[in-house]
Structure formats: structure tokens, C-alpha cells
Design an enzyme around this catalytic site. Sequence first.
Site, PDB file in Angstrom:
ATOM      1  N   ILE A 159     -67.352 143.259 -13.668  1.00  0.00           N
ATOM      2  CA  ILE A 159     -65.460 142.933 -13.997  1.00  0.00           C
ATOM      3  C   ILE A 159     -65.079 144.325 -14.780  1.00  0.00           C
ATOM      4  O   ILE A 159     -65.183 144.173 -16.020  1.00  0.00           O
ATOM      5  CB  ILE A 159     -65.429 141.577 -15.332  1.00  0.00           C
ATOM      6  N   GLU A 364     -65.685 148.206  -4.371  1.00  0.00           N
ATOM      7  CA  GLU A 364     -64.758 147.775  -3.819  1.00  0.00           C
ATOM      8  C   GLU A 364     -65.720 147.750  -2.360  1.00  0.00           C
ATOM      9  O   GLU A 364     -64.984 148.072  -1.306  1.00  0.00           O
ATOM     10  CB  GLU A 364     -63.918 148.995  -3.869  1.00  0.00           C
TER      11      GLU A 364
END
Length: 381
Positions: A159, A364
Site C-alpha cells: 500500500i 498498477e
Amino acid sequence: MPVHRLLPTPEATDLLALTREIARDELAGRASADEAAETFPRDVFRLLGEAGLLGLPYPEEYGGGAQPYGVYLQVLEELSSAWMTVGVGLSVHTMSCFPLAHFGTPEQKQRWLPEMVGGGLLGAFALSEPHAGSDAAALTTRAVRQDDAYTVSGAKAWITHGGVADFYTLMARTSDDGARGISCLLVDGRTPGLTAGTPEHKMGLTGSLTTPLYFEDALVPAERLIGNEGDGLKIALCALDSGRLGIAACAVGLAQAALDLAVDYAKQRRQFGRPIIEFQGVEFLLADMAAAVQSARATYLDGARRRDAGLPFGEQASVAKLVATDAAMKVTTDAVQVLGGAGYTRDFPAERFMREAKVLQIFEGTNQIQRMLIARHLARA
């Protein structure tokens, strides 16, 4: 070297000029030292917020900049060329605002979006888990509805902004119905039961905090459910399409910085009585680097034009992410080669650029995933 840009309005031109000023005066001079010290530049994001850069593609009525996505991406490129941690951080924050901005109710947007895009808060996107990276539908973090709140338990991984974010856009399982059992929650960063683990020790982007997140019976008000239960994976994938364009723009910024460094060095470094830029072996290498940068920039701008026109752009986002991040890896590697032994030392940022480029091919959605998505679009055509 400055990139000559075609911008749609005088306002956009002024915005890019402001961004270049911030990049030059506030970012470039401290990037190497802060990356070496692994210092997260929270103050820089406050500065970007004060300058109106944390909500560029979102509506003015909620405090955003109401800029076309193509303008926002060029801002990302400029920031990334000066300091990759900042460019990636802005991209992640913008993606973290996406679910609320596009799937929230008018009441939810009015209540929370102005502070999120107005510059006061920093966001994070909590999708990945230790055993659910590319296979996002396999996530196991669970949110159980009890009256007017969800009790969230589980762990997230990788994260960006973990532990320093003011809010987390969380994807959690609300039923066992596979991909249709995932929901989206907007979680306050101060929620009791939410903690961040030890930051990862990374080869690059060391100024950017990347941590696991742990939810231990964390209570999230039901009013913070974005969309309907079961919409979470759809929301996440939509956000990732836009986020991939952001990462592509960051990659181009990094590649441009590496190219500029290599050209400047090649002009000054003399061998055999002349600058090495005059040797064909070097000038051809630099020409290929320049072609890769400009080609990659064209791919993200093509995706942005489609997005701004309201057209499907998922395939173009995958192409841009794939092309731009592969180009960044190649260009930064070649920049080290142009600098020779100097490029392998920390006296120049070339080695840092090369280390930072690698992760762009991974997050991503890995570039292998992008190839799979592009092939699926071709099969459906």
C-alpha cells in the site's frame, strides 16, 4: 530540456508553468538526498495541495481543478521528471479519489470529496493482498455488515502511503460470491483497528512509503460504502484504467529526466579530443532514447484524449502503461550506459532512475497483465 507542449487553454499553460516552477525550485534539489535517507516528503504533498494540484481532474463544485485528464497527466510527467516519489504519490492519490468521485452518491461526494481533492488530505488505494496481487478477485479481507457499520478484518499489501494516508479506498469481501462479492469502502485513516506494518525495504522509490495494512475488527460506518455491495471489483478496475494512464505519464517523466541527464553528460564528457555526443555509438543510443520517450508520451496522450472525449480507453490505457514503463526501463538503463562508470555511482542520479523504473513495470497491473488485457481487447474486436 523543456518539453514543448500543446495545451488546450491559457489556464492549462499557466498550470504547467506553475508545475515546472515547483518541480525546479522545490523538488529537484532535494530528491536525491530524501531518497537516500528514505524520507517521505509529506510537506511536498501539502505544498501541492496549496497549489491546487491534488484534485486536477475532478469537478470545481467539489474543490477540484476541472482540468482535462490530458492536462493532469502532463502535470504528473513534469513532477515525475523532478522526483518520481512525488509523481507516483500524486497518481495514487488521484486514483484513490476516483471511486467516490465516479460512483459515490451526491450526498457522499458533497460530504467527503472537497477535502479529499482540495489538498488537505492524502489518499491510498487498498486492493492488493499478500496472496491476491494480479488475481485481485482472490482477495480475502472481509467486511461484515452489522446494523449501521461494517466490521473489517484482514490484511492488505503493497500500500503506497500506508500509515501516512488520511483515507484509504478499500476493496473488501462482503460475500463469498467470487468477483461479485467484493465491495468498496472509504475508510478514515484514523479508524481504530487499522494499523500499518513495517515499511518495505525497496530497491527504488525509497522516499515513498509502501507498507502492509492490518484490519482487526475495524468499524467502518455503512454510509462509507461506495456504490452497491458487490460493485467493488468493477469500481477498482475502472479506477485502475485511469491510474494506468497516470503511471504511464510518471514513466515518461522519469525517462525524460534520464534522457536529459545523458544528453547533458554526453555534451560535457570529452574523449579522444571531442565530446562523446559526437561519436556515432553514443548519438545513435541517445536518438533511440529520445524516440522511445516521445513515442511513450504519445501513447498516454492518446488514451487521455479518448478518456476526455468520453470514449472507451481501457485498451489504450494498457498500451500506454506497457509501452511507457518498458520505455522507462530501457531509457534509464541506457542512461547509465552513456555515463559509463559515473552512471554506476551515486554521484549522478542515473542509477537511481534505473532502480525507480523497475517498479513501474510491476504495479498498477504487471506488464504481463497488460499484454493479457490488450490481447483480450483484440479478441473481442
